[in-house]
Design an enzyme around this catalytic site. Structure first.
Site, mmCIF file in Angstrom:
data_model
loop_
_atom_site.group_PDB
_atom_site.id
_atom_site.type_symbol
_atom_site.label_atom_id
_atom_site.label_comp_id
_atom_site.label_asym_id
_atom_site.label_seq_id
_atom_site.Cartn_x
_atom_site.Cartn_y
_atom_site.Cartn_z
ATOM 1 N N LYS A 56 0.856 -1.200 0.000
ATOM 2 C CA LYS A 56 0.000 0.000 0.000
ATOM 3 C C LYS A 56 0.886 1.242 0.000
ATOM 4 O O LYS A 56 1.774 1.363 0.835
ATOM 5 C CB LYS A 56 -0.917 0.005 1.228
ATOM 6 C CG LYS A 56 -1.961 1.115 1.170
ATOM 7 C CD LYS A 56 -2.938 1.050 2.332
ATOM 8 C CE LYS A 56 -2.430 1.693 3.593
ATOM 9 N NZ LYS A 56 -2.110 3.132 3.454
ATOM 10 N N LYS A 89 -7.772 7.469 -1.393
ATOM 11 C CA LYS A 89 -8.975 7.953 -0.681
ATOM 12 C C LYS A 89 -9.648 9.098 -1.445
ATOM 13 O O LYS A 89 -9.856 10.198 -0.922
ATOM 14 C CB LYS A 89 -8.649 8.396 0.747
ATOM 15 C CG LYS A 89 -8.185 7.272 1.664
ATOM 16 C CD LYS A 89 -8.087 7.722 3.110
ATOM 17 C CE LYS A 89 -7.634 6.629 4.050
ATOM 18 N NZ LYS A 89 -6.207 6.299 3.939
ATOM 19 N N PHE A 90 -10.017 8.813 -2.695
ATOM 20 C CA PHE A 90 -10.751 9.798 -3.492
ATOM 21 C C PHE A 90 -12.025 10.190 -2.742
ATOM 22 O O PHE A 90 -12.622 9.367 -2.040
ATOM 23 C CB PHE A 90 -11.142 9.197 -4.845
ATOM 24 C CG PHE A 90 -9.976 8.912 -5.744
ATOM 25 C CD1 PHE A 90 -9.386 9.934 -6.470
ATOM 26 C CD2 PHE A 90 -9.470 7.625 -5.868
ATOM 27 C CE1 PHE A 90 -8.310 9.672 -7.318
ATOM 28 C CE2 PHE A 90 -8.399 7.366 -6.710
ATOM 29 C CZ PHE A 90 -7.818 8.386 -7.426
ATOM 30 N N ILE A 93 -16.611 14.522 -6.672
ATOM 31 C CA ILE A 93 -17.652 14.092 -7.612
ATOM 32 C C ILE A 93 -17.029 13.242 -8.722
ATOM 33 O O ILE A 93 -15.816 13.307 -8.973
ATOM 34 C CB ILE A 93 -18.401 15.293 -8.234
ATOM 35 C CG1 ILE A 93 -17.429 16.197 -9.018
ATOM 36 C CG2 ILE A 93 -19.127 16.087 -7.159
ATOM 37 C CD1 ILE A 93 -18.120 17.208 -9.928
ATOM 38 N N TYR A 207 -5.317 1.032 17.483
ATOM 39 C CA TYR A 207 -4.747 -0.258 17.060
ATOM 40 C C TYR A 207 -5.430 -1.445 17.715
ATOM 41 O O TYR A 207 -5.677 -1.459 18.917
ATOM 42 C CB TYR A 207 -3.254 -0.308 17.397
ATOM 43 C CG TYR A 207 -2.424 0.634 16.557
ATOM 44 C CD1 TYR A 207 -2.252 0.401 15.196
ATOM 45 C CD2 TYR A 207 -1.842 1.751 17.126
ATOM 46 C CE1 TYR A 207 -1.502 1.279 14.418
ATOM 47 C CE2 TYR A 207 -1.087 2.629 16.358
ATOM 48 C CZ TYR A 207 -0.915 2.383 15.003
ATOM 49 O OH TYR A 207 -0.172 3.250 14.243
HETATM 50 O O1 S5P Z 1 -9.272 4.031 8.419
HETATM 51 C C1 S5P Z 1 -8.153 3.973 7.971
HETATM 52 C C2 S5P Z 1 -7.910 3.735 6.615
HETATM 53 C C3 S5P Z 1 -6.604 3.616 6.157
HETATM 54 S S1 S5P Z 1 -6.362 3.134 4.533
HETATM 55 N N1 S5P Z 1 -7.074 4.076 8.798
HETATM 56 C C4 S5P Z 1 -5.784 3.998 8.359
HETATM 57 O O2 S5P Z 1 -4.861 4.084 9.183
HETATM 58 N N2 S5P Z 1 -5.520 3.810 7.009
HETATM 59 C C5 S5P Z 1 -4.129 3.798 6.488
HETATM 60 O O3 S5P Z 1 -3.463 2.675 7.057
HETATM 61 C C6 S5P Z 1 -3.295 5.020 6.838
HETATM 62 O O4 S5P Z 1 -3.385 6.007 5.812
HETATM 63 C C7 S5P Z 1 -1.892 4.448 6.941
HETATM 64 O O5 S5P Z 1 -1.272 4.401 5.663
HETATM 65 C C8 S5P Z 1 -2.115 3.025 7.415
HETATM 66 C C9 S5P Z 1 -1.939 2.809 8.905
HETATM 67 O O6 S5P Z 1 -0.633 3.083 9.292
HETATM 68 P P1 S5P Z 1 -0.064 2.715 10.736
HETATM 69 O O7 S5P Z 1 1.319 3.268 10.723
HETATM 70 O O8 S5P Z 1 -0.951 3.360 11.757
HETATM 71 O O9 S5P Z 1 -0.085 1.205 10.829
#
Ligand code: S5P
Length: 248
Positions: A56, A89-90, A93, A207
């Site tokens: 990603k 994350k578009f 419109i 987390y």
């Molecule tokens: O709700 C979300 C959606 C995404 S895609 N929460 C998130 O944290 N993310 C992404 O997941 C965020 O943009 C980042 O790239 C990753 C989490 O990163 P970490 O360092 O907290 O594990």
């Protein structure tokens, strides 16, 4: 249900490829490679590429992005066998997201197998992205839920995202969600906010553990700082891979 069987349920080539590669490589780990230095990013992918099913990216955070970045990412994708998910994350419109997806500096549709969007603008955002992505065989994830504290993607909002996923299931391959949101195995759920110890950061990120994410019905865990901020990212990625796979 086995990934090979799930691959047969979807018409989307990216979803089919993802199920096939998870089955072959035996991993349900996605690396959130959120580094701003290109060389460090490449080194991280070299270290962790063999452990992951999805890489990603946040392509717009890289300070020194070379013009041939897509070729380099594709080279690593082929070397280590993973799919590329640009976490764009578009949120606009349909007419605007078409341009953002296909054009500009990044030309995301040209190299990202998967991208994602918010559903706040209504189904036109999916239809716009689909016009660009479907002919290329790309896949879209809907942000049906988020990991951050007090986010608004809950309740009816989440349910509506699931309804639209079903409506556009040739292009929508699944969700960003914290749990399984629909009992239909053609859809894939990717879950962010995962670390080996539950907790939070100082900006509202929350987390959960790999075990809990998978037990809640997630398919793929997304891990960023838990891996790239560790002293040994490769060894850490192996721990996450093992934890998420054995929880299936
Ligand atoms: O709700 C979300 C959606 C995404 S895609 N929460 C998130 O944290 N993310 C992404 O997941 C965020 O943009 C980042 O790239 C990753 C989490 O990163 P970490 O360092 O907290 O594990």
């Amino acid at each position: 249900m086995e990934y090979k069987k799930r691959a047969e349920l979807t018409s989307n080539p990216t979803a089919q490829a993802l199920f096939a590669l998870m089955d072959k490589k035996q991993t349900n780990l996605c690396l959130a490679a959120d580094l701003t230095d290109w060389q460090e990013l490449i080194e991280l992918i070299e270290a962790v590429g063999s452990e992951i099913c999805v890489l990603k990216t946040h392509i717009d955070v890289i300070a020194d992005l070379p013009t041939n970045f897509a070729d380099k990412l594709n080279e690593l994708k082929n070397k280590y066998n993973f799919l590329i998910f640009e976490d764009r994350k578009f949120a606009d419109i349909g007419n605007t997201v078409k341009m953002q997806y296909s054009s500009g500096i990044y030309k995301i549709a040209g190299w990202a197998d998967i991208t994602n969007c918010h559903v706040v603008p209504g189904p036109g955002i999916i239809e716009g992205l689909r016009e660009i992505g479907l002919p290329k065989g790309r896949g879209l994830l809907l942000l049906a839920e988020m990991s951050s504290k007090d986010n608004l993607a809950t309740g009816e909002y989440t349910k509506t995202a699931v309804t639209w996923a079903k409506k556009y299931d040739d292009f929508v391959i699944g969700f960003i969600g914290m749990k399984k949101l629909i009992d239909d195995p053609k859809f894939i759920t990717l879950t962010p906010g995962v670390q080996l110890a539950a907790g939070q950061d100082n900006l509202g990120q929350q987390y959960n553990t790999p075990e809990n994410a998978i037990k809640n019905g997630s398919d793929i865990i997304i891990v960023g700082r838990g891996i790239y901020a560790a002293a040994n990212p490769q060894a850490e990625a192996q721990k996450y891979r093992q934890a998420a796979w054995s929880a299936l």
